[in-house]
Each structure stands twice: as C-alpha cells, then as structure tokens.
Write a protein that holds these residues in place. Sequence first.
Motif, PDB file in Angstrom:
ATOM      1  N   THR A   1      48.058 -71.060  14.014  1.00 29.57           N
ATOM      2  CA  THR A   1      48.272 -70.271  14.799  1.00 29.57           C
ATOM      3  C   THR A   1      48.607 -68.676  13.839  1.00 29.57           C
ATOM      4  OG1 THR A   1      49.082 -71.262  16.486  1.00 29.57           O
ATOM      5  CG2 THR A   1      49.831 -69.096  16.836  1.00 29.57           C
ATOM      6  N   ALA A   2      49.406 -69.066  13.012  1.00 26.81           N
ATOM      7  CA  ALA A   2      49.792 -68.048  12.096  1.00 26.81           C
ATOM      8  C   ALA A   2      48.359 -67.373  11.300  1.00 26.81           C
ATOM      9  CB  ALA A   2      50.379 -68.286  10.811  1.00 26.81           C
ATOM     10  N   LYS A   3      47.281 -68.075  10.994  1.00 23.35           N
ATOM     11  CA  LYS A   3      45.932 -67.560  10.665  1.00 23.35           C
ATOM     12  C   LYS A   3      45.422 -66.829  11.418  1.00 23.35           C
ATOM     13  CE  LYS A   3      45.150 -71.472   7.720  1.00 23.35           C
ATOM     14  NZ  LYS A   3      44.235 -72.659   7.399  1.00 23.35           N
ATOM     15  N   ILE A   4      45.602 -67.217  13.052  1.00 21.94           N
ATOM     16  CA  ILE A   4      45.112 -66.236  13.994  1.00 21.94           C
ATOM     17  C   ILE A   4      45.772 -65.034  14.329  1.00 21.94           C
ATOM     18  CG2 ILE A   4      44.310 -66.097  16.364  1.00 21.94           C
ATOM     19  CD1 ILE A   4      42.750 -67.967  14.584  1.00 21.94           C
ATOM     20  N   ALA A   5      47.008 -65.146  13.870  1.00 24.76           N
ATOM     21  CA  ALA A   5      48.057 -63.910  14.023  1.00 24.76           C
ATOM     22  C   ALA A   5      47.829 -62.815  12.770  1.00 24.76           C
ATOM     23  CB  ALA A   5      49.568 -64.391  14.237  1.00 24.76           C
ATOM     24  N   ASP A   6      47.169 -63.125  11.985  1.00 24.93           N
ATOM     25  CA  ASP A   6      46.985 -62.469  10.654  1.00 24.93           C
ATOM     26  C   ASP A   6      45.630 -61.666  11.075  1.00 24.93           C
ATOM     27  OD1 ASP A   6      49.192 -63.310   9.397  1.00 24.93           O
ATOM     28  OD2 ASP A   6      47.946 -64.801   7.979  1.00 24.93           O
ATOM     29  N   VAL A   7      44.686 -62.428  11.674  1.00 26.65           N
ATOM     30  CA  VAL A   7      43.478 -61.763  12.264  1.00 26.65           C
ATOM     31  C   VAL A   7      43.674 -60.839  13.197  1.00 26.65           C
ATOM     32  CG1 VAL A   7      41.142 -62.201  13.385  1.00 26.65           C
ATOM     33  CG2 VAL A   7      41.990 -63.734  11.615  1.00 26.65           C
ATOM     34  N   ILE A   8      44.426 -60.982  14.125  1.00 27.96           N
ATOM     35  CA  ILE A   8      44.692 -60.086  15.228  1.00 27.96           C
ATOM     36  C   ILE A   8      45.582 -58.862  14.687  1.00 27.96           C
ATOM     37  CG2 ILE A   8      46.298 -59.767  17.139  1.00 27.96           C
ATOM     38  CD1 ILE A   8      45.596 -62.675  18.143  1.00 27.96           C
TER      39      ILE A   8
ATOM     40  N   LEU B   1      43.161 -51.588  12.520  1.00 28.63           N
ATOM     41  CA  LEU B   1      41.841 -50.729  12.329  1.00 28.63           C
ATOM     42  C   LEU B   1      41.960 -49.643  13.092  1.00 28.63           C
ATOM     43  CD1 LEU B   1      39.089 -53.552  12.196  1.00 28.63           C
ATOM     44  CD2 LEU B   1      40.077 -52.136  10.167  1.00 28.63           C
ATOM     45  N   PRO B   2      42.222 -49.544  14.264  1.00 29.52           N
ATOM     46  CA  PRO B   2      42.234 -48.208  15.093  1.00 29.52           C
ATOM     47  C   PRO B   2      43.479 -47.434  14.903  1.00 29.52           C
ATOM     48  CG  PRO B   2      42.601 -50.149  16.554  1.00 29.52           C
ATOM     49  CD  PRO B   2      42.345 -50.667  15.162  1.00 29.52           C
ATOM     50  N   GLY B   3      44.470 -48.031  13.999  1.00 31.33           N
ATOM     51  CA  GLY B   3      45.405 -47.194  13.636  1.00 31.33           C
ATOM     52  C   GLY B   3      46.784 -47.571  13.967  1.00 31.33           C
ATOM     53  N   ALA B   4      47.074 -48.648  14.795  1.00 35.56           N
ATOM     54  CA  ALA B   4      48.281 -49.334  15.290  1.00 35.56           C
ATOM     55  C   ALA B   4      49.307 -49.634  13.918  1.00 35.56           C
ATOM     56  CB  ALA B   4      48.207 -50.170  16.291  1.00 35.56           C
ATOM     57  N   GLU B   5      50.489 -49.483  14.308  1.00 39.56           N
ATOM     58  CA  GLU B   5      51.374 -50.187  13.252  1.00 39.56           C
ATOM     59  C   GLU B   5      51.929 -51.324  13.839  1.00 39.56           C
ATOM     60  OE1 GLU B   5      55.723 -48.643  11.968  1.00 39.56           O
ATOM     61  OE2 GLU B   5      54.556 -47.055  12.664  1.00 39.56           O
ATOM     62  N   VAL B   6      51.479 -52.328  12.749  1.00 46.30           N
ATOM     63  CA  VAL B   6      51.929 -53.562  13.452  1.00 46.30           C
ATOM     64  C   VAL B   6      53.035 -54.488  12.665  1.00 46.30           C
ATOM     65  CG1 VAL B   6      50.891 -55.889  14.102  1.00 46.30           C
ATOM     66  CG2 VAL B   6      49.457 -54.035  14.136  1.00 46.30           C
ATOM     67  N   HIS B   7      53.825 -54.781  13.194  1.00 49.62           N
ATOM     68  CA  HIS B   7      55.007 -55.584  12.498  1.00 49.62           C
ATOM     69  C   HIS B   7      55.224 -57.186  13.167  1.00 49.62           C
ATOM     70  CE1 HIS B   7      57.238 -51.835  11.247  1.00 49.62           C
ATOM     71  NE2 HIS B   7      56.510 -51.349  12.468  1.00 49.62           N
ATOM     72  N   LYS B   8      55.003 -57.968  12.322  1.00 57.32           N
ATOM     73  CA  LYS B   8      54.844 -59.467  12.487  1.00 57.32           C
ATOM     74  C   LYS B   8      56.024 -60.115  12.271  1.00 57.32           C
ATOM     75  CE  LYS B   8      52.337 -61.931   9.916  1.00 57.32           C
ATOM     76  NZ  LYS B   8      51.159 -62.679   9.189  1.00 57.32           N
ATOM     77  N   THR B   9      56.313 -60.873  13.209  1.00 62.52           N
ATOM     78  CA  THR B   9      57.697 -61.651  13.229  1.00 62.52           C
ATOM     79  C   THR B   9      57.566 -63.276  13.313  1.00 62.52           C
ATOM     80  OG1 THR B   9      58.957 -60.062  14.109  1.00 62.52           O
ATOM     81  CG2 THR B   9      60.085 -61.991  14.202  1.00 62.52           C
ATOM     82  N   ASP B  10      57.633 -64.003  12.614  1.00 67.52           N
ATOM     83  CA  ASP B  10      57.385 -65.281  12.460  1.00 67.52           C
ATOM     84  C   ASP B  10      58.786 -66.051  13.126  1.00 67.52           C
ATOM     85  OD1 ASP B  10      57.196 -68.253  12.256  1.00 67.52           O
ATOM     86  OD2 ASP B  10      56.214 -67.857  10.173  1.00 67.52           O
ATOM     87  N   ILE B  11      58.463 -66.657  14.278  1.00 73.25           N
ATOM     88  CA  ILE B  11      59.477 -67.365  14.863  1.00 73.25           C
ATOM     89  C   ILE B  11      59.505 -68.941  15.036  1.00 73.25           C
ATOM     90  CG2 ILE B  11      59.914 -65.196  16.374  1.00 73.25           C
ATOM     91  CD1 ILE B  11      58.786 -66.853  18.687  1.00 73.25           C
TER      92      ILE B  11
END
Length: 72
Positions: A14-21, A27-37
């Motif tokens: 699931t972490a691999k898929i989260a990285d792809v997402i 790409l369109p310019g969103a600022e993404v913050h990932k939190t592993d829970i």
Amino acid sequence: MKILTFCFSATGNTAKIADVIEKKLTLPGAEVHKTDITTHKARKKETDLKPYDAFVFGFPEYSWRAPKEAGE
C-alpha cells in the motif's frame, strides 16, 4: 492545494501505491504531505487537518474488510 495522505501498509504494498498517488497529485502542482500510520505510535499522534484542502487514506483490505489497526 494542500493534500495530506495517510497510509497504513504492513507489508509495504500500500505504501508503494501511496507513493504513486503522491507523485500524480504533485504533477498538477498540489503540495502533498505523506503520513505513515503503520506503527501504533504514529496512529496515536494527533494531526491537524485544518491546513489541508483534502486528504487521502490508504489501507489494504482482505475479504472486504480493512485491518482493525487502520480504524484506530
């Protein structure tokens, strides 16, 4: 746009898929913050959702059910 992603991934798939997402959202310019829970300690940490416009929650499922840890 600021997006927060939560990811529960006991095996890493699931972490691999989260990285792809995350890559696709930036790409369109969103600022993404990932939190592993995945760890218990990470799930107990409070997160302020106010600064974010949207959030994504990723977890595995088995027999149409999420792992109990993902609901904590």
